[in-house]
Design an enzyme around this catalytic site. Structure first.
Site, PDB file in Angstrom:
ATOM      1  N   ASP A 122      22.920 -43.973 -14.609  1.00  0.00           N
ATOM      2  CA  ASP A 122      23.412 -44.064 -15.973  1.00  0.00           C
ATOM      3  C   ASP A 122      23.880 -42.658 -16.360  1.00  0.00           C
ATOM      4  OD1 ASP A 122      24.134 -44.833 -18.504  1.00  0.00           O
ATOM      5  OD2 ASP A 122      22.265 -45.876 -18.962  1.00  0.00           O
TER       6      ASP A 122
HETATM    7  C1  BGC Z   1      24.886 -46.490 -21.289  1.00  0.00           C
HETATM    8  C2  BGC Z   1      25.500 -47.318 -20.185  1.00  0.00           C
HETATM    9  C3  BGC Z   1      26.973 -47.079 -20.140  1.00  0.00           C
HETATM   10  C4  BGC Z   1      27.229 -45.597 -19.954  1.00  0.00           C
HETATM   11  C5  BGC Z   1      28.688 -45.240 -19.905  1.00  0.00           C
HETATM   12  C6  BGC Z   1      25.288 -45.042 -21.183  1.00  0.00           C
HETATM   13  O1  BGC Z   1      24.897 -44.358 -22.340  1.00  0.00           O
HETATM   14  O2  BGC Z   1      23.487 -46.616 -21.259  1.00  0.00           O
HETATM   15  O3  BGC Z   1      25.238 -48.672 -20.407  1.00  0.00           O
HETATM   16  O4  BGC Z   1      27.572 -47.829 -19.133  1.00  0.00           O
HETATM   17  O5  BGC Z   1      26.654 -44.893 -21.031  1.00  0.00           O
HETATM   18  O6  BGC Z   1      29.266 -45.390 -21.136  1.00  0.00           O
END
Ligand code: BGC
Ligand code: BGC
Length: 871
Positions: free
Chosen positions: A291
């Site tokens: 993530d």
């Molecule tokens: C989120 C993810 C997301 C990623 C990219 C993160 O803060 O938890 O679900 O895909 O950001 O935007």
């Protein structure tokens, strides 16, 4: 994050073996849960079912690559380095452009001329596999049309342990089977359309509060490590891992590891989770990406099973990376085995080949960072001015599908005969939730507000609306068609006017109310992602009570990200119908009109329980740190007893149970039968893997890894695989540089010899031991439409596993069937070996217990009139 920590790229950080205990922390109340080490990191199995062709292509490709080229595949270019929310380095020598990873689970985030689909949770409410697949396919097609390679969904973490958790709507349901079906259908749909899906967030990512240290500090919480979700092995298998197993079995190409810790080891460097559960046991052949900023170490995360770091920098815009240069160095100095980087590259390329077949991708024709046509490709560096948004319209006719899914996902919770509407004389629509946001449907960035009708939650899981049909617009159009009178008051606070309107003669009053939630980086009215409470927003309860106090035909429509408390008013005889319309997406008004007027006969079923109080759910969000400034500890001590399993265990009454939903016709269930199949004995998997393969050679001379001198222009803050000096310590920017793997990594990280296969694993078959999916019993029942109109019914098959620790009943299969009036159709549900097993922590495998097993078929988790013992 302090620079020193950020730069300890090769140092271990908190390894899977050790609980992270801050010595400065004096309030150490208890021994913290720990996570076992599992090394080495499993290498790909090139013969795995569904992957062989892709791995053959990947082998040809990866074998030609240099080490920096492989590293380029594994490491993002840094936050805002390119057009998508995350991109990897390119391999120009073979014409491979940078791979684009982009949100999100209900459509494309931040672009234009895309569709805004219903949420995963709303799709789950349809209990319709075909619709879930078509939704995934349409989203995949749109993503492909924008040049996206990996669409960052679907979501099974959060699963929905706590009803107030902010991101439950991005996923499906607090039931592993319903979520597993949602995962599997969405993965297949998305990938059939040519875009790699990403099952996220792996795992235990059940709340927003404390998911990231910086975010929590921003909200005034002095913590130094993220929340730890403490989950025991049995609960992990029987609940949280289950839907991920379905995603792996469906062939998902990527998995995103989560921000928070599990058993006090970070999700993206937890070797138990990534090496053992995901890659050994489930036989996952794709790649694990972090993530965004969830990576905290270099070598440690590499050997624990992480394959790609996103967005690539240590934290946003540092220009430094735990990988990039440092991964190159780690291979050269032997801290990370070369085969591990080969494996990362192979997994990434195999996923791409499996899904896209080719590396000749559509161009990336949008920029997440702007809707402008022209601008810098390298957004943060402000370099490469050109056309970066071609405004490609990828919507096709998906609006029709969106309307259908949202209508078929609208749950009729209560109906005392008011619905369907038949040319009502006078329709009065009340509530802000029926109208538009005064700043436009996209008026709040990432939908971080609750103004106007609620059609999606907030955060990275959002998309821009191409338009938003409000309930007010659609219901007015319908009223005009019918010759009805129509008035709306799009405010929750116009008390006198509302009273005056709804107390007129002949009124059908339709009140729209909502409750919103989203991702932790946005705080909407004190809700830091997770909801503060389960009540309706903006005095919604008062509004409902006010209208129903004056009008004896009050219909309530709820848009929400999960259950809300209906306790104070749902029994009122003046409230003649209640509908949960979830988060419907762009066609909101049309979808609800279709249901209210009976063009769509409702058949959706609630994908969660509607309890009477917040406390009645048991597990709840942790809002205050409970471990000094160390990692807040969240014990999943209720085990598998969440949502209906918990209510059933407590024998507590609920307002509407999991699986509940009404129709405009009626159905009768009869004649349950069971047929046993000849599945044979369960055979544990035996044998071992091949030794770790490597692909291609690499030079060990640091000189060969210096930044290229020719045809190269350095982009500001961009993450590269090269070194800027042959002094490795300087090149690494790591004050601890020089430690060897043996000095700071757990044993076996470098092992490359054949490894024994887990008995619960699948050999060549992803998803775990293939016999887990053998059908053991087929249950049938007759379903008769006893009403006067055609309708759809969702027969649900539950089992009782019979043991003292088992839930009273657990959903195992279901179908959505169209049945004509007077017609009887046969429902067929199947029980697999997994469906009848428990995870045995001693044996480390699934085992069918001695206890008597019973199957139930019925209309919901608490209306199970048909039952039969399994022979
Ligand atoms: C989120 C993810 C997301 C990623 C990219 C993160 O803060 O938890 O679900 O895909 O950001 O935007
Ligand atoms: C809810 C809050 C919410 C607010 C928004 C309140 O009723 O309790 O959680 O932030 O409404 O208006």
């Amino acid at each position: 994050m302090k620079a020193a920590t950020a730069l300890s790229c090769l140092a271990g950080g908190s390894l899977a073996a050790a609980g992270t205990i801050n010595p400065a922390n004096k309030i150490q109340k208890r021994a913290l849960q720990t996570s076992d080490p599992h090394y080495p990191s499993p290498w790909m199995n090139p013969d795995a079912d569904g992957w062989a062709e892709a791995y053959a292509q990947a082998r040809d490709f990866v074998s030609q690559l240099t080490l920096p080229e492989k590293v380029n595949l594994t490491t993002g270019v840094g936050w805002q380095g390119e057009q998508c929310v995350g991109q990897t380095g390119a391999i120009p020598r073979f014409g491979l452009r940078s791979l684009c990873m982009h949100d999100a689970p209900l459509g494309i985030r931040g672009s234009d001329y895309n569709s805004a689909f219903p949420s995963g949770q709303t799709a789950a409410a349809t209990w319709d596999r075909g619709l879930m697949y078509r939704r995934g396919y349409a989203m995949g097609k749109e993503a492909k049309g924008k040049g996206i390679n990996v669409l960052l969904g679907p979501v099974a973490g959060p699963l929905g342990r706590m009803p107030a958790a902010g991101r439950n709507w991005e996923g499906f349901a607090p039931d592993p089977v319903l979520t597993g079906v949602g995962m599997s259908e969405t993965v297949k749909g998305t990938q059939d359309a040519g875009v790699v899906a990403c099952a996220k967030h792996f795992i235990g990512n059940e709340q927003e509060n404390f998911r990231q240290v910086g975010e929590a500090q921003g909200y005034g919480h002095n913590i130094s490590e993220t929340l730890s979700s403490n989950i025991d092995d049995k609960t992990m298998h029987e609940l949280y891992l289950w839907p991920f197993a379905d995603a792996v079995r469906a062939g998902v190409g990527s998995v995103m590891c989560s921000y928070q810790q599990v058993n006090n080891s970070y999700g993206c460097q937890n070797s138990k989770l990534l090496n053992d559960l995901l890659k050994n046991e489930l036989g996952f052949q794709g790649f694990v990406m972090s993530d965004w900023q969830a990576q905290h170490t270099g070598a440690a995360s590499a050997v624990a099973g992480l394959d790609m770091t996103m967005p690539g920098d240590t934290s946003f815009n540092t220009g430094l990376s735990f990988w990039g240069t440092n991964l190159t160095l780690a291979v050269l100095n032997g801290t990370v085995p070369a085969y591990r980087v080969d494996d990362m590259a192979m997994r990434i390329m195999a996923s791409i080949f499996k899904v896209s077949k080719t590396t000749d991708f559509d161009p990336i024709n949008f920029s997440f960072w702007t809707l402008d046509t022209y601008g810098p490709v390298h957004w943060v560096a402000k370099e490469g001015y050109q056309e970066i948004n071609s405004h490609v319209d990828v919507r096709e006719d998906h609006g029709k599908l969106i309307r259908e899914i949202a209508a078929k996902g609208t749950v009729l919770l209560k109906n005392s005969g008011a619905l369907p509407l038949q040319k009502p004389k006078f329709v009065a629509v009340i509530g802000e939730d029926a109208g538009g946001n005064p700043n436009g449907p996209n008026g709040c960035s990432d939908r971080g507000c609750d103004d106007g009708t609620l059609a999606m939650g907030w955060g990275s899981g959002t998309a821009n609306f191409p338009y938003l049909v409000t309930p007010d617009a659609a219901l007015q159009a319908r009223a005009i068609e019918d010759g009805s009178r129509y008035e709306s008051i799009l405010s929750n606070y116009a008390h006198d006017k509302t009273d005056a309107l709804v107390s007129q003669a002949n009124v059908t009053a339709i009140v729209f109310v909502n409750a919103d939630s989203g991702e932790g980086y946005i705080n909407v009215d004190g809700n830091m992602g997770d909801r503060k409470n389960l009540t309706l927003w903006k005095n919604g309860d008062d509004l409902v009570k006010r209208v129903s106090g004056a009008c004896s035909n009050t219909i309530v429509v709820i848009h929400s990200t999960g259950p809300v408390l209906l306790t104070e008013w749902y029994e009122s005889p003046n409230i003649t119908a209640i509908l949960w319309a979830g988060l419907p997406g762009q066609e909101s008004g049309n979808s609800i009109a279709d249901v209210l007027y009976g063009d769509v006969n409702p058949a959706a079923r609630s994908p969660f329980t509607w309890g009477k109080t917040r406390e009645s759910y048991g597990a709840d969000v942790l809002y205050e740190p409970n471990n000094g400034n160390g990692a807040p500890q969240q014990d999943f001590s209720e085990g598998v007893f969440i949502d209906y399993r918990y209510f059933d265990k407590q024998n507590s009454s609920v307002i509407y149970e999991f699986g509940h939903g009404l129709s405009y016709t009626t159905f009768e269930y009869s004649n349950i039968r069971v047929e046993k199949s000849n599945a044979g004995e369960y055979k544990p998997t035996t044998g071992s893997t091949a030794a770790a393969p490597t692909f291609g050679n690499f030079s060990t001379d640091l000189k060969d890894y210096l930044f290229p001198k020719e045809d190269f222009s350095y982009i500001y803050q961009y993450i590269y695989p090269y070194v800027n000096t042959t002094d490795a310590k300087k090149a690494s920017a790591d004050p601890h540089y020089g430690q060897t793997a043996e000095e700071f990594l757990p044993p076996h990280v470098l092992d490359a010899d054949a490894q024994p296969l887990l008995r619960s694993s699948g050999g060549n078959s992803p998803g775990g031991n293939r016999q887990l999916y053998d059908i053991m019993y087929t249950i049938t029942a007759d379903i008769t439409n006893t009403g006067a109109i055609v309708g759809e019914e969702v027969p649900q098959l539950y089992v009782s596993l019979g043991g003292p620790e088992d839930p009273k009943v657990q959903l195992r299969d279901f179908d959505r069937m169209r049945i004509d009036p007077g017609e009887t159709k046969q429902f067929t549900g199947r029980l697999t070996r997994r469906d009848l097993s428990n995870w045995d922590i001693e044996v480390q495998d699934w085992v069918v217990s001695e206890h008597k097993k019973t199957a139930f078929v019925g209309k919901s988790s608490r209306k199970l009139d048909l039952k039969i013992e399994l022979p």
